[in-house]
Design a protein around this motif. Structure first.
Motif, mmCIF file in Angstrom:
data_model
loop_
_atom_site.group_PDB
_atom_site.id
_atom_site.type_symbol
_atom_site.label_atom_id
_atom_site.label_comp_id
_atom_site.label_asym_id
_atom_site.label_seq_id
_atom_site.Cartn_x
_atom_site.Cartn_y
_atom_site.Cartn_z
ATOM 1 N N SER A 1 0.829 -1.211 0.000
ATOM 2 C CA SER A 1 0.000 0.000 0.000
ATOM 3 C C SER A 1 0.859 1.255 0.000
ATOM 4 C CB SER A 1 -0.926 0.008 1.221
ATOM 5 O OG SER A 1 -1.837 -1.063 1.168
ATOM 6 N N GLU B 1 0.787 4.236 -2.601
ATOM 7 C CA GLU B 1 0.482 5.591 -2.142
ATOM 8 C C GLU B 1 1.614 6.562 -2.452
ATOM 9 O OE1 GLU B 1 -0.358 5.003 1.945
ATOM 10 O OE2 GLU B 1 -2.090 3.720 1.513
ATOM 11 N N GLU C 1 -5.712 3.779 0.474
ATOM 12 C CA GLU C 1 -6.784 3.210 1.298
ATOM 13 C C GLU C 1 -6.444 3.397 2.766
ATOM 14 O OE1 GLU C 1 -9.128 -0.826 0.865
ATOM 15 O OE2 GLU C 1 -7.230 -1.189 1.916
ATOM 16 N N ARG D 1 -7.296 2.123 6.544
ATOM 17 C CA ARG D 1 -7.906 1.043 7.320
ATOM 18 C C ARG D 1 -8.140 1.565 8.731
ATOM 19 N NH1 ARG D 1 -3.716 -3.612 7.096
ATOM 20 N NH2 ARG D 1 -2.489 -1.895 7.929
ATOM 21 N N ARG E 1 -13.560 13.205 2.582
ATOM 22 C CA ARG E 1 -13.675 12.845 1.166
ATOM 23 C C ARG E 1 -14.069 14.027 0.276
ATOM 24 N NH1 ARG E 1 -13.970 7.911 -0.961
ATOM 25 N NH2 ARG E 1 -15.781 8.471 -2.224
ATOM 26 N N VAL F 1 -9.823 8.692 -2.149
ATOM 27 C CA VAL F 1 -9.326 7.857 -1.056
ATOM 28 C C VAL F 1 -10.394 6.845 -0.648
ATOM 29 C CG1 VAL F 1 -8.630 7.864 1.374
ATOM 30 C CG2 VAL F 1 -7.690 9.566 -0.197
ATOM 31 N N LYS F 2 -9.978 5.609 -0.448
ATOM 32 C CA LYS F 2 -10.907 4.552 -0.035
ATOM 33 C C LYS F 2 -10.744 4.287 1.460
ATOM 34 C CE LYS F 2 -10.557 2.247 -4.535
ATOM 35 N NZ LYS F 2 -9.573 3.215 -5.077
ATOM 36 N N PHE F 3 -11.810 3.793 2.060
ATOM 37 C CA PHE F 3 -11.792 3.445 3.481
ATOM 38 C C PHE F 3 -12.154 1.977 3.642
ATOM 39 C CE2 PHE F 3 -12.036 7.981 3.837
ATOM 40 C CZ PHE F 3 -11.427 8.278 5.050
ATOM 41 N N ARG F 4 -11.365 1.279 4.443
ATOM 42 C CA ARG F 4 -11.715 -0.071 4.859
ATOM 43 C C ARG F 4 -12.045 0.004 6.345
ATOM 44 N NH1 ARG F 4 -7.587 -5.019 4.232
ATOM 45 N NH2 ARG F 4 -7.302 -3.972 2.213
#
Length: 296
Positions: free
Chosen positions: A80, A84, A92, A94, A114, A120-123
């Motif tokens: 990651s 990035e 992402e 986490r 956001r 950007v993704k969120f887990r």
């Protein structure tokens, strides 16, 4: 020892079944069994024992799993970080959170972040106090909201974000429902709807009742704020919940009354693994959160 063997081992350990692991990994059962066998031969010890139709970890297997989960999480983080480095805006994050913060706080800050970082993704991972700390320690999540905030901990560290007040919630027809404030001692004879043992809010309520001079009579237990709020609204008891857990309006709505004696609060903080350098995108979100709570 191959990466694929370790990934298969972790999946089987979690599923306790080769068939279920194979279905999730989209590979043949025989391939998984062969890789696990080769791994055991290389280590020189059995990692699983069969119990009925399931597989259970041996004591050595449990130790190996604990170490390998950390290794795989670090490898995933390394991949990651490389991605990035090329484009942090497409990374992402986490992040873990307790259920009581998932109703209002988490959606609010994620949506706000956001607006400036739409790619950007969120887990997200919901958990209890102990499970969230464990997941941060293992490197399975980068950051976690936590309550209460652990002021001193050997393996996690962070920053206090806020102190939040807990309110008494009562059925609408309760004799105290129209009061602006109450003393907690006034609920001495009531049946309480409480969180189960693994939830930190339970201990906060128990400690507050002890300060008020009584041990609450527990009539019902639940694991989510929605359940507790609904049971109270339905008239089966009373409880104490954080203010943020009472923002949602539903058909079954309890009365909310401020407790002034003792004042009941909880601390909310943000933690990461001690000594870790966060991925760039997670560090951006961390700074955003610090600024957000300082301003608000």
């Amino acid at each position: 020892m191959e990466l694929r063997q370790l990934q298969y081992f972790v999946k089987v350990a979690r599923k306790q079944h080769v068939t279920n692991a194979a279905e999730e990994l989209h590979v043949a059962q025989s391939a998984i069994s062969r890789q696990i066998h080769q791994l055991e031969e290389e280590l020189g010890v059995p990692l699983f024992v069969r119990k009925g139709r399931n597989l259970q970890l041996t004591s050595v297997g449990k130790l190996f799993l604990e170490r390998i989960e950390v290794v795989l999480a670090d490898m995933e983080r390394a991949v990651s970080e490389v991605r990035e480095f090329l484009d942090p805006e497409a990374g992402e994050i986490r992040i873990g959170f307790p259920h009581s913060l998932g109703i209002y706080l988490l959606p609010t800050v994620v949506a706000s972040f956001r607006q400036s970082h739409p790619n950007v993704k969120f887990r997200l991972r919901q958990g209890t106090y102990n499970s969230l700390i464990r997941d941060v320690m293992k490197g399975e999540i980068d950051l976690s909201f936590i309550s209460p905030f652990p002021e001193k901990h050997l393996y996690v560290s962070g920053r206090l974000l806020l102190q939040e007040e807990l309110y008494a919630i009562l059925p609408q027809g309760h004799k105290l429902a129209d009061n602006e404030t109450i003393r907690l001692e006034q609920l001495r004879e009531e049946s309480f709807v409480m969180f189960s043992d693994e939830y930190s809010l339970r201990n906060i309520v128990l400690e507050a009742c002890a300060k008020a001079g009584f041990v609450p009579r527990i009539g019902f237990e639940g694991e989510e704020t929605d359940t507790i709020r609904g049971l109270v609204a339905a008239g089966v008891g009373v409880s104490l919940l954080p203010e943020m857990a009472l923002t949602e309006i539903s058909q079954l709505q309890p009365a909310k009354v401020r407790v002034i004696e003792p004042l009941v609060t909880r601390s909310v903080g943000l933690i990461q693994r001690t000594g870790d350098k966060l991925p760039l995108v997670a560090e951006m979100f961390q700074h955003f959160l610090f600024d957000h709570f300082q301003e608000n």
